[in-house]
Design a protein around this motif. Structure first.
Motif, mmCIF file in Angstrom:
data_model
loop_
_atom_site.group_PDB
_atom_site.id
_atom_site.type_symbol
_atom_site.label_atom_id
_atom_site.label_comp_id
_atom_site.label_asym_id
_atom_site.label_seq_id
_atom_site.Cartn_x
_atom_site.Cartn_y
_atom_site.Cartn_z
ATOM 1 N N ASN A 131 58.072 57.889 65.695
ATOM 2 C CA ASN A 131 59.443 58.376 65.736
ATOM 3 C C ASN A 131 59.614 59.591 64.834
ATOM 4 O O ASN A 131 60.355 60.522 65.154
ATOM 5 C CB ASN A 131 60.410 57.256 65.328
ATOM 6 C CG ASN A 131 61.852 57.688 65.411
ATOM 7 O OD1 ASN A 131 62.537 57.793 64.390
ATOM 8 N ND2 ASN A 131 62.335 57.921 66.610
ATOM 9 N N PRO A 157 60.672 62.222 67.765
ATOM 10 C CA PRO A 157 61.783 61.283 67.965
ATOM 11 C C PRO A 157 62.364 61.285 69.373
ATOM 12 O O PRO A 157 62.946 60.281 69.793
ATOM 13 C CB PRO A 157 62.820 61.752 66.935
ATOM 14 C CG PRO A 157 62.445 63.149 66.601
ATOM 15 C CD PRO A 157 60.958 63.215 66.732
ATOM 16 N N GLY A 207 61.117 56.085 70.386
ATOM 17 C CA GLY A 207 62.245 55.530 69.658
ATOM 18 C C GLY A 207 61.834 54.416 68.719
ATOM 19 O O GLY A 207 60.698 53.933 68.740
#
Length: 336
Positions: free
Chosen positions: A270, A274, A278
């Motif tokens: 992430n 990102p 997730g």
């Protein structure tokens, strides 16, 4: 939380892996015809992976046998991925980004002695040694699906114990909401940590996280073995996380530290991308990766990895009836 026994999900008959196949010790590189000229000489000598004729040899299996009990959470109807493929086809960037790198570069990785520390928002911070794990927790065999975010999958007979049992030993405090995990940081043993080129540009150590209710779920496993033996280094020895309804990168390997916290912890992929990876990373055929579909997957079973059959991806990797309640009211497209 108590959940019912995992449903008996089956694959089609032509996807079943014959026992004679998964007991063979063939390596993927040998199947691909890769020779000694393909790998730097120094690396070849260190790993001891070639015989006098320049052909690829399977790494020596240094694992020890483990006794285990059956588990109500094991799906014995699943066709197993051959053991040699589980051992030779890995994502473990600490040892390189190619699928064959971990098996080649991790053979001398030292996993004993080993300590795992559990702290943070707990009433009894503890540190357990490797052998303490076997004295403290009954070992179970659980056959789980493993789904990679790269759209391939395996079925693996893991050996381990519930993460919940380990966390209860430390006593989570009432304000603990998340569980953070950290991989060993040892660039001398893990060449990917010493080189951004080999390690895929990741900032190490590798870190992951779960919500506390996910961590305490009965399906969430701390694995110390597979196929009746202790874990091989390339599979995350000596202890790794297995969360079967999430993409494989959530199942952090070679864990040395677990911290309970009241804030959502950072997670490696992430941080790196990102928009692609997730925090939740639940297997979801309706939410595509920005660069490929997640609607189907390549099941790695009988035959070569390139001839493996495709099959539809199941919501929560086939564990929807067990875990969907954890995400009631959560938008799974926004919280991917």
């Amino acid at each position: 939380m108590f959940i019912k026994k995992t449903s008996q999900l089956t694959l089609s008959e032509n996807e079943a892996t014959p026992e004679a196949i998964y007991k063979q010790r063939r390596t993927i590189l040998k199947a691909l015809g890769i020779t000694a000229a393909s790998i730097p000489l120094a690396q070849t000598a260190q790993a001891g992976l070639f015989d006098g004729f320049g052909k690829k040899e399977a790494p020596v299996d240094k694992r020890r046998a483990l006794a285990s009990a059956s588990s109500p959470y094991s799906n014995k109807a699943l066709s197993l991925t051959p053991e040699d493929k589980v051992l030779q086809y890995n994502n473990f960037y600490e040892f390189g980004t190619d699928k064959s790198d971990p098996a080649e570069r991790a053979q001398n990785f030292k996993t004993n002695p080993w300590n795992i520390e559990i702290g943070g928002l707990v009433s009894k911070p503890i540190t357990l040694g490797y052998e303490d794990l076997f004295k403290s927790f009954p070992i179970e065999e659980r056959i789980y699906r493993l789904r990679c975010v790269e759209a391939w999958s395996m079925n693996i007979p893991w050996l381990g114990f519930p993460l919940a049992a380990l966390l209860r030993k430390a006593g989570p405090l009432s304000n603990a909401k998340y569980v953070a995990f950290e991989t060993l940081y040892d660039p001398k043993q893990m060449p990917g940590q010493a080189s951004r080129r080999l390690g895929g540009g990741i900032d190490y150590p590798y870190v992951e996280g779960l919500r506390l209710d996910e961590a305490m779920h009965p399906l969430t496993l701390m694995s110390v073995g597979l196929y009746g033996k202790t874990l091989a280094p390339q599979n995350g020895a000596p202890i790794r996380l297995v969360v079967p309804w999430k993409y494989g990168f959530k199942s952090i390997k070679s864990v040395v530290k677990i911290t309970l916290t009241d804030k959502q912890p950072p997670t490696t992929w992430n941080i790196l991308a990102p928009n692609e990876y997730g925090f939740y990373a639940n297997v979801n055929p309706k939410v595509d990766h920005p660069r490929w579909s997640q609607a189907s997957e390549r099941f790695i079973g009988e035959g070569s990895i390139f001839s493996s059959r495709r099959q539809p991806t199941k919501m929560f990797n086939g564990y929807e009836s067990q875990v969907a309640s954890l995400y009631k009211g959560l938008d799974l497209k926004r919280n991917y």
